[in-house]
Design a protein around this motif. Structure first.
Motif, PDB file in Angstrom:
ATOM      1  N   MET A   1       0.949  -1.158  -0.069  1.00 62.21           N
ATOM      2  CA  MET A   1      -0.094  -0.039   0.074  1.00 62.21           C
ATOM      3  C   MET A   1       0.862   1.297  -0.126  1.00 62.21           C
ATOM      4  SD  MET A   1      -3.386   0.680  -0.059  1.00 62.21           S
ATOM      5  CE  MET A   1      -4.084  -0.807   0.705  1.00 62.21           C
ATOM      6  N   THR A   2       0.817   2.021  -1.029  1.00 55.39           N
ATOM      7  CA  THR A   2       1.290   3.233  -0.951  1.00 55.39           C
ATOM      8  C   THR A   2       1.208   4.176   0.075  1.00 55.39           C
ATOM      9  OG1 THR A   2       1.991   5.353  -2.273  1.00 55.39           O
ATOM     10  CG2 THR A   2      -0.385   4.589  -2.287  1.00 55.39           C
ATOM     11  N   LEU A  30     -10.413   3.181  -3.037  1.00 55.28           N
ATOM     12  CA  LEU A  30      -9.266   3.620  -2.248  1.00 55.28           C
ATOM     13  C   LEU A  30      -9.443   3.610  -0.582  1.00 55.28           C
ATOM     14  CD1 LEU A  30      -8.489   6.863  -4.227  1.00 55.28           C
ATOM     15  CD2 LEU A  30      -7.638   4.693  -4.655  1.00 55.28           C
ATOM     16  N   TYR A  33      -6.226   3.914   1.471  1.00 55.37           N
ATOM     17  CA  TYR A  33      -5.163   4.958   0.859  1.00 55.37           C
ATOM     18  C   TYR A  33      -5.470   6.149   1.602  1.00 55.37           C
ATOM     19  CZ  TYR A  33      -4.401   1.833  -2.834  1.00 55.37           C
ATOM     20  OH  TYR A  33      -3.666   0.575  -3.634  1.00 55.37           O
ATOM     21  N   TYR A  35      -6.076   9.982   0.638  1.00 59.10           N
ATOM     22  CA  TYR A  35      -6.612  10.678  -0.390  1.00 59.10           C
ATOM     23  C   TYR A  35      -7.505  11.867  -0.185  1.00 59.10           C
ATOM     24  CZ  TYR A  35     -11.235   8.500  -0.348  1.00 59.10           C
ATOM     25  OH  TYR A  35     -12.759   8.271   0.268  1.00 59.10           O
ATOM     26  N   PRO A 103      -6.779   2.256  -8.320  1.00 59.31           N
ATOM     27  CA  PRO A 103      -5.737   1.458  -7.516  1.00 59.31           C
ATOM     28  C   PRO A 103      -4.485   1.112  -8.686  1.00 59.31           C
ATOM     29  CG  PRO A 103      -7.713   0.764  -6.391  1.00 59.31           C
ATOM     30  CD  PRO A 103      -8.192   1.365  -7.782  1.00 59.31           C
TER      31      PRO A 103
END
Length: 359
Positions: A1-2, A30, A33, A35, A103
């Motif tokens: 996962m970023t 998302l 994430y 965001y 994604p």
């Protein structure tokens, strides 16, 4: 996962029926994430703004309302000012860009891309519900971008409008988009070394009315010309035309001298061939030293000369064929027929040499 923070810019105008399912699908896609969603609305009158603002307590939504300007591309440029992320994403509000693909775009960035473009024209992508007219319009627009802006040729679908990029790769102040094709603006004016295409299937609008209008096609042509001017391609085209005009003078001049004073009136086809060869040589020298002086790196002089001659010989066949067609079949005056053939060959030579001889 970023670990990156992602800012999604979404232009809206009269999308009241799409906003809630759009935000909910983004939220599910998302999950996990970091965001935010930046909705840039062009002062909708159908309740879109109120619905979007009502989502803010539950989702990371910002609503920016523009009252003095409209347009998808300019909305994205405007929205950049209000983003916080180091990865910027752009998509439409009408659900034709499926949020479930987000994604995959992020994964492409994590894998080393500094720009990831959702592509309809790579394996796995498509527009299955488009009618023939829309397919033709899309393909023509794509071919024009590849023809007039050579830097876009490395991407199969530079016009999709569904993409992500690293913020540090673009100077927002350079963006001056026209119309609705923002992805090509970002791609050409940013400093992107690795652009990756991620396939997606372009979905049908589930609610609301399409914003596609004939004026948008005109805006697209204006946008291409603007980008040509800002990337230097327009200057190259003008120089190539200038050199080509000298070739027209040489070509037609040699033909005129040989047929009027050189005793070759009965062998006009040979006069055409000689005029072509002389103009090829003079045009190459002028283009190599004047038009494309900055585009010779990594290519030998003889390599460029060979490519130029091969392409121009094909152009010569085009000119000769047009000349014979107009003089022999249609009975057109020989000088005018030769000029028409020169123009046809020039267009071929211009765009094909730009693609292969001087990259």
């Amino acid at each position: 996962m970023t670990k990156d923070f992602i800012s999604l810019i979404i232009p809206t105008y009269n999308e009241k029926d799409n906003i809630i399912p759009l935000v909910e699908r983004i939220h599910r896609a998302l999950s996990g994430y970091n965001y935010e969603i930046v909705l840039v609305d062009d002062n909708s009158k159908d309740g879109t703004i109120a619905i979007a603002e009502g989502l803010a307590p539950r989702y990371p939504v910002k609503v920016i309302v523009r009252k003095d300007e409209r347009g998808l591309a300019t909305a994205v440029a405007h929205g950049l000012k209000f983003t916080s992320g180091n990865i910027i994403g752009v998509m439409d509000a009408d659900l034709q860009h499926p949020p479930e693909v987000l994604p995959d775009l992020i994964k492409a960035i994590d894998a080393g891309a500094d720009m990831a473009i959702g592509s309809r024209y790579t394996p796995g992508g498509g527009c299955p519900n488009w009618d023939l007219t829309r397919k033709i319009i899309s393909k023509v627009a794509l071919k024009l971008s590849h023809l007039l802006l050579p830097a876009t040729r490395k991407v199969k679908d530079p016009l999709a409008g569904f993409f992500m990029f690293r913020r540090e790769c673009i100077d927002a102040a350079r963006l001056k988009p026209i119309g609705y094709k923002i992805s090509i603006e970002v791609m050409l004016l940013g400093n992107f070394k690795n652009i990756v295409e991620v396939p997606f299937v372009f979905e049908e609008r589930s609610a609301g009315q399409s914003k596609l209008r004939p004026q948008q096609q005109i805006d697209y042509i204006k946008h291409l010309l603007s980008l040509m001017a800002r990337t230097g391609e327009l200057e190259i085209l003008i120089k190539f035309i200038a050199v080509g005009l000298t070739g027209v003078v040489v070509n037609n001049g040699i033909y005129w001298l040989l047929t009027r004073f050189g005793g070759m009136a009965a062998y006009d086809y040979w006069a055409v061939a000689i005029g072509i060869e002389v103009s090829i040589i003079t045009n190459f020298i002028l283009n190599d030293t004047f038009t494309f002086a900055k585009h010779r790196a990594g290519q030998s002089f003889m390599g460029r000369l060979l490519k130029f001659n091969l392409i121009c010989l094909t152009g010569a066949l085009i000119q000769e064929g047009v000349f014979l067609l107009f003089t022999r079949v249609f009975g057109v005056y020989d000088l005018l027929s030769n000029f028409i053939g020169i123009v046809a060959a020039f267009l071929w030579n211009c765009f094909v040499n730009r693609k292969w001889t001087w990259k």
